[in-house]
Design a protein around this motif. Structure first.
Motif, PDB file in Angstrom:
ATOM      1  N   SER A 143       0.902  -1.310   0.030  1.00 52.68           N
ATOM      2  CA  SER A 143       0.274   0.263  -0.361  1.00 52.68           C
ATOM      3  C   SER A 143       1.026   1.234  -0.169  1.00 52.68           C
ATOM      4  O   SER A 143       1.580   1.308   0.317  1.00 52.68           O
ATOM      5  CB  SER A 143      -0.786   0.492   1.168  1.00 52.68           C
ATOM      6  OG  SER A 143      -1.735   0.680   1.087  1.00 52.68           O
ATOM      7  N   ALA A 163      -0.847   4.469   0.494  1.00 53.41           N
ATOM      8  CA  ALA A 163      -0.887   5.438   1.519  1.00 53.41           C
ATOM      9  C   ALA A 163      -0.454   5.161   2.565  1.00 53.41           C
ATOM     10  O   ALA A 163      -0.603   6.473   3.177  1.00 53.41           O
ATOM     11  CB  ALA A 163      -3.008   5.520   1.437  1.00 53.41           C
ATOM     12  N   ILE A 188       2.448   9.493  -4.800  1.00 52.05           N
ATOM     13  CA  ILE A 188       2.064   8.101  -4.495  1.00 52.05           C
ATOM     14  C   ILE A 188       3.194   7.658  -5.993  1.00 52.05           C
ATOM     15  O   ILE A 188       4.022   6.283  -6.157  1.00 52.05           O
ATOM     16  CB  ILE A 188       0.749   7.598  -4.695  1.00 52.05           C
ATOM     17  CG1 ILE A 188       0.080   7.939  -3.274  1.00 52.05           C
ATOM     18  CG2 ILE A 188       0.820   6.417  -4.656  1.00 52.05           C
ATOM     19  CD1 ILE A 188      -0.926   7.609  -2.830  1.00 52.05           C
ATOM     20  N   ASN A 192      -2.977  -2.414  -4.668  1.00 54.73           N
ATOM     21  CA  ASN A 192      -4.228  -1.006  -4.741  1.00 54.73           C
ATOM     22  C   ASN A 192      -4.099  -0.387  -6.515  1.00 54.73           C
ATOM     23  O   ASN A 192      -3.405  -0.023  -6.125  1.00 54.73           O
ATOM     24  CB  ASN A 192      -4.038  -0.164  -3.078  1.00 54.73           C
ATOM     25  CG  ASN A 192      -5.648   0.249  -3.311  1.00 54.73           C
ATOM     26  OD1 ASN A 192      -5.720   0.846  -4.329  1.00 54.73           O
ATOM     27  ND2 ASN A 192      -5.559   0.654  -2.275  1.00 54.73           N
ATOM     28  N   GLN A 236      -3.904   3.112  -6.438  1.00 55.03           N
ATOM     29  CA  GLN A 236      -3.412   3.752  -5.917  1.00 55.03           C
ATOM     30  C   GLN A 236      -2.366   4.060  -6.670  1.00 55.03           C
ATOM     31  O   GLN A 236      -1.518   5.375  -7.337  1.00 55.03           O
ATOM     32  CB  GLN A 236      -2.433   3.384  -4.966  1.00 55.03           C
ATOM     33  CG  GLN A 236      -3.518   3.738  -3.584  1.00 55.03           C
ATOM     34  CD  GLN A 236      -2.762   3.615  -2.616  1.00 55.03           C
ATOM     35  OE1 GLN A 236      -2.233   2.585  -2.364  1.00 55.03           O
ATOM     36  NE2 GLN A 236      -3.143   2.924  -1.171  1.00 55.03           N
ATOM     37  N   THR A 237      -2.135   2.844  -7.951  1.00 53.13           N
ATOM     38  CA  THR A 237      -0.211   2.461  -8.844  1.00 53.13           C
ATOM     39  C   THR A 237      -0.968   3.471 -10.246  1.00 53.13           C
ATOM     40  O   THR A 237      -0.647   3.247 -11.034  1.00 53.13           O
ATOM     41  CB  THR A 237      -0.777   1.165  -8.612  1.00 53.13           C
ATOM     42  OG1 THR A 237      -1.742   0.673  -9.701  1.00 53.13           O
ATOM     43  CG2 THR A 237       0.271   1.138  -7.246  1.00 53.13           C
ATOM     44  N   THR A 253     -10.604  -0.926  -2.739  1.00 50.17           N
ATOM     45  CA  THR A 253      -9.419  -1.009  -3.100  1.00 50.17           C
ATOM     46  C   THR A 253      -8.457  -2.160  -2.789  1.00 50.17           C
ATOM     47  O   THR A 253      -7.735  -1.940  -3.611  1.00 50.17           O
ATOM     48  CB  THR A 253      -8.898   0.123  -1.599  1.00 50.17           C
ATOM     49  OG1 THR A 253      -9.295  -1.208  -0.211  1.00 50.17           O
ATOM     50  CG2 THR A 253      -9.446   1.621  -0.927  1.00 50.17           C
TER      51      THR A 253
END
Ligand code: SAM
Length: 448
Positions: free
Chosen positions: A321, A323, A363, A398, A401-402, A436
């Protein structure tokens, strides 16, 4: 061959067939009669691992080693017996969600010393046992977990008589892993005395000073007036680590509770730890278990010196993750041990980097750095592993996020470039956080 394999399928199936119905089910098709699965073994990845362990161990090997079977010809497996002997790991004051979580995961999460300390991103120990079986890891062989976190791989290996090495750059994770490992072989005799000197034992840890020697601390021995208790803490490193972990657990627990201090909670937490260790000690005696040695090293896997072809398996789960600042999460415990969070962050894969003007660009920068780091981890894994043996990586993506990049695809490509070829890929659906993280991938590589 076992009598189980020679027996014909159930008469229920015969009855159905006689009348033109198909009455067999997935379980009956996969396994011969005489084998029963654990009640909570219901997801497809669990059946996959159950099938792999059945094929690799044979019926004869299932009782001492299996992670997913309940009985073999009426004989209960060691896994079932260890889990059902484990005391309730949840305090009365815990939330109903936490209580439900433990009750519905009796065979997967909280047994032996695995349930001590709520570490984020921990493996399901039962799955690790299933993985060891699926890759044919034997008693006396050695497994490396290069990012061992709370030590799940090491504890599980030790119970099965497999030697282990764990590496983690978070000193608190390394401390926790060695405490949980130590708990597997501790003698319960000093436990009642420890519990009868709670305040003093609390002070022994609370007044400790970091000095970077063993465990990084000098303890307040003078705080403990009872000689036997003081001697037990001073001379038994494993006991000291276990009680120290209970102290750090109470510190973390108090931070989440209103109007409670670590001292208020220490007795409950320590009582729970010692009971878990005492019960495992009973299982150890009843089942004749001889936990194997494990070694925990506080180091950065990217630069750690590893002997070529020196281990029989590599099993791990990298952070995935971007985050969460995992290392920040452990700040009080890391500082207690005398380390600086900001220095450690620079070595923490998945947290390092992150330059950028807003959260999204930060990120992205972290993700790029992550792939460079993971390439080094895969190179190190290939280097240390004996030819023909397996490396297993558990990883999720996730994708929000990516920005759609799947981490497992990049890891598979890195692994292949170092001679680790993927031969099996199990997908584990994740319940609860599907928006997520939909699934986790168990990637099996063999070193060519
Ligand atoms: C997902 S957690 C592993 C959890 C572990 N499987 C368990 O059951 O507790 C990932 C771990 O990687 C460790 N880690 C991150 N960067 C590292 C590095 N450079 N070297 C070694 N370990 C690292 C983190 O500290 C964290 O404990």
């Amino acid at each position: 061959m076992s009598t189980i394999l020679q027996r014909s399928h159930t008469t229920m199936a015969d009855l159905g067939a006689r009348h033109g119905y198909y009455s067999s089910g997935v379980i009956e098709e996969l396994f011969p009669p005489g084998l029963t699965l654990l009640p909570q073994c219901s997801q497809i990845y669990e059946l996959d691992l159950a099938l792999a362990e059945f094929k690799m161990l044979g019926v004869e090997g299932l009782v001492p080693r299996s992670a997913y079977f309940h009985t073999v010809d009426g004989v209960e497996t060691h896994h079932y017996r260890i889990c059902t002997k484990t005391p309730n790991q949840v305090d009365e004051a815990a939330s109903i969600d936490r209580k439900n979580f433990f009750a519905s995961n009796l065979f997967s999460v909280g047994y032996a010393t695995h349930g001590l300390y709520p570490y984020r991103g921990k493996f399901h120990p039962q799955m690790i046992k299933g993985i060891f079986n699926a890759i044919g890891l034997k008693k006396g062989e050695t497994v490396l977990d290069p990012m061992c976190g709370s030590g799940t791989t090491l504890v599980e290996a030790s119970i099965l008589g497999i030697r282990s090495i764990g590496i983690d750059q978070n000193p608190f994770a390394a401390f926790m892993a060695s405490a949980k490992l130590a708990g597997l072989t501790l003698d319960a005799k000093p436990f009642p005395q420890l519990l009868s000197s709670l305040d003093q034992v609390f002070d022994y840890f609370d007044q400790a000073k970091p000095d970077r020697t063993e465990g990084g601390l000098t303890f307040a021995a003078k705080a403990v007036t009872k000689k036997t208790v003081r001697e037990a803490l001073e001379t038994q490193t494993g006991l000291r680590r276990l009680v120290g972990l209970a102290y750090l657990d109470a510190v973390g627990y108090a931070a989440r509770r209103v109007n409670k201090t670590p001292r208020d909670l220490f007795g409950v937490v320590l009582g729970r730890y010692l009971e878990a260790v005492r019960c495992f000690g009973e299982s150890r005696a009843e089942l004749g278990l001889r936990p194997a040695a494990g070694k925990v090293v506080h180091d950065d896997i990217r630069t750690a010196k590893l002997k070529a072809e020196s281990v029989d398996a590599v099993v791990f789960s990298p952070p995935y993750s971007f985050a969460l600042d995992y290392i920040e999460n452990d700040r009080p415990q890391i500082e207690y041990l005398g380390y600086e969070v900001d220095v450690l962050r620079e070595a923490t894969i998945g947290v390092r980097g992150g330059e950028g003007s807003n959260e999204a660009t930060r990120i992205q920068a972290r993700v790029e750095r992550y792939f460079e780091d993971m390439d080094v981890v895969m190179r190190q894994s290939a280097h240390v592993l004996a030819p023909g043996r397996c490396c297993v990586v558990v990883i999720g993506s996730n994708t929000s996020q990516t920005r759609g990049i799947r981490l497992e695809e990049r890891v598979i490509a890195s692994a292949a470039s170092y001679g680790l070829q993927k031969f099996k890929h199990i997908v584990r659906e994740i319940e609860g956080i599907r928006n997520t993280l939909k699934d986790e991938h168990i990637l099996f590589f063999v070193k060519e």
